[in-house]
Design a protein around this motif. Structure first.
Motif, mmCIF file in Angstrom:
data_model
loop_
_atom_site.group_PDB
_atom_site.id
_atom_site.type_symbol
_atom_site.label_atom_id
_atom_site.label_comp_id
_atom_site.label_asym_id
_atom_site.label_seq_id
_atom_site.Cartn_x
_atom_site.Cartn_y
_atom_site.Cartn_z
ATOM 1 N N ARG A 128 0.689 -1.239 -0.035
ATOM 2 C CA ARG A 128 0.062 -0.058 0.063
ATOM 3 C C ARG A 128 1.039 1.306 0.087
ATOM 4 O O ARG A 128 0.533 2.088 -0.774
ATOM 5 C CB ARG A 128 -0.958 -0.170 1.232
ATOM 6 N N ALA A 129 2.046 1.189 0.933
ATOM 7 C CA ALA A 129 2.809 2.327 0.870
ATOM 8 C C ALA A 129 3.743 2.696 -0.343
ATOM 9 O O ALA A 129 3.671 3.861 -0.849
ATOM 10 C CB ALA A 129 3.876 2.399 2.211
ATOM 11 N N LEU A 130 4.067 1.490 -1.145
ATOM 12 C CA LEU A 130 4.722 1.653 -2.394
ATOM 13 C C LEU A 130 3.837 2.224 -3.543
ATOM 14 O O LEU A 130 4.220 3.238 -4.146
ATOM 15 C CB LEU A 130 5.278 0.338 -2.891
ATOM 16 N N ILE A 131 2.749 2.071 -3.465
ATOM 17 C CA ILE A 131 1.458 2.302 -4.662
ATOM 18 C C ILE A 131 1.186 3.767 -4.288
ATOM 19 O O ILE A 131 1.309 4.475 -5.268
ATOM 20 C CB ILE A 131 0.164 1.295 -4.413
ATOM 21 N N ASP A 132 1.148 4.138 -2.875
ATOM 22 C CA ASP A 132 1.086 5.410 -2.769
ATOM 23 C C ASP A 132 2.139 6.445 -2.934
ATOM 24 O O ASP A 132 1.942 7.186 -3.707
ATOM 25 C CB ASP A 132 0.759 5.811 -1.191
ATOM 26 N N SER A 137 4.510 10.440 -7.173
ATOM 27 C CA SER A 137 5.817 10.814 -7.801
ATOM 28 C C SER A 137 7.000 10.621 -6.941
ATOM 29 O O SER A 137 7.921 11.001 -7.196
ATOM 30 C CB SER A 137 5.764 12.060 -8.578
ATOM 31 N N ARG A 138 6.787 10.023 -5.887
ATOM 32 C CA ARG A 138 7.888 9.963 -4.978
ATOM 33 C C ARG A 138 8.667 8.746 -5.438
ATOM 34 O O ARG A 138 10.088 8.594 -4.973
ATOM 35 C CB ARG A 138 7.464 9.631 -3.446
ATOM 36 N N LEU A 139 8.272 7.655 -6.274
ATOM 37 C CA LEU A 139 8.850 6.735 -6.499
ATOM 38 C C LEU A 139 8.475 6.707 -8.434
ATOM 39 O O LEU A 139 7.573 7.059 -8.584
ATOM 40 C CB LEU A 139 8.590 5.310 -6.151
#
Length: 292
Positions: A128-132, A137-139
């Motif tokens: 969930r954190a990675l998708i967010d 645009s943080r990743l």
């Protein structure tokens, strides 16, 4: 407002410290402080709450941070597009702990041997954190696990917030149980679940499995949160919990007779990215995926 101001602002926000940001930027601390104050004066708002040496974002600061990430990402995308047909610049990759430990080393090693001028930044987190982080645009991309049903709802849809997703591999999941518990499902259902924080897909599947084993409807298993697979494995080995473990991660550990494993399910790992994001660096990573 200059891109350098936004870069400094974003790093101070991430580190919550002018001192650490200055060290990472290789600038004197007074210069970083001045640039932050000038940005606040230009915008006419306070961006940080200053508590001693700790810097925390205000509500206005949080709002600006989202814009800053998008503007810096777009600037980096433009820079890469103009510089060369060869991948260069920075590629920010997110991954679950399991993927980072068992799957990425070979892939990223091969990538760097082909494209040594690309600066890879790797961060880990829950699905969930990675998708967010990708959406914000943080990743630039992330490797996440999701069931086929949920993936069909969230990825590759016409929704403006949808992400592009490429299936990478299927992960075999095991329920890891204390050796003394035996392999029968009923004998392990009363154990707490050792898992990563909320937002972890494997945790959700473990909770669902344990709930299905409880005779009384509506009861929920106890969750003990950890932040590494070594800690989770230690909890199971000590006989205090059960856990959902990817088979690929278990293969990297010295498994003793203090634990047993029960086949649970298989789940797809996806590489997700923003559909509008264009990057030769990301394109070349995508081309390597079928070989790993």
């Amino acid at each position: 407002m200059e891109l350098l101001d936004l870069e400094i602002f974003s790093l101070v926000a991430k580190e919550q410290s002018v001192t650490r940001a200055a060290q990472l930027l290789q600038r004197v601390q007074s210069n970083v402080t001045t640039r932050v104050k000038q940005l606040e004066e230009e915008l006419g708002v306070q961006l940080f709450s200053r508590e001693g040496k700790r810097m925390t974002l205000t509500e206005n600061g949080q709002r600006l941070l989202g814009y800053a990430h998008r503007m810096l990402t777009l600037a980096e995308e433009a820079r890469q597009a103009m510089q060369s047909d060869v991948p260069v610049g920075k590629l920010r990759i997110g991954a679950m702990e399991s993927t980072a430990a068992a799957r990425l080393p070979g892939l990223l090693g091969a990538y760097q041997s082909l494209w040594p001028d690309v600066q890879l930044e790797i961060s880990t987190g829950t699905t969930r954190a990675l998708i967010d982080d990708v959406k914000a645009s943080r990743l630039d991309c992330a490797f996440v696990a999701e069931t086929d049903e949920r993936a069909a709802l969230e990825f590759n849809t016409d929704d403006d917030t949808s992400l592009a997703a490429v299936p990478v591999f299927r992960e075999e999941l095991l329920l890891l149980v204390p050796g003394r518990a035996g392999a029968a499902s009923g004998s392990v259902a009363h154990f707490p679940l050792a898992a990563f924080p909320k937002g972890c897909t494997y945790r959700r599947l473990g909770e669902q499995w344990l709930e299905s084993q409880h005779a009384d409807a509506g009861s929920r298993p106890e969750i003990i949160e950890y932040h590494s697979y070594h800690a989770i494995f230690a909890a199971v080995s000590a006989g205090t919990a059960v856990a959902v473990f990817p088979k690929s991660v278990l293969a990297t550990l010295a498994v003793a007779s203090t634990v047993q494993s029960i086949p649970l399910t298989a789940i797809q790992t996806w590489m997700v990215s923003r559909p509008a994001y264009q990057s030769r660096s990301l394109d070349e990573l995508s081309r390597l995926l079928p070989t790993f």
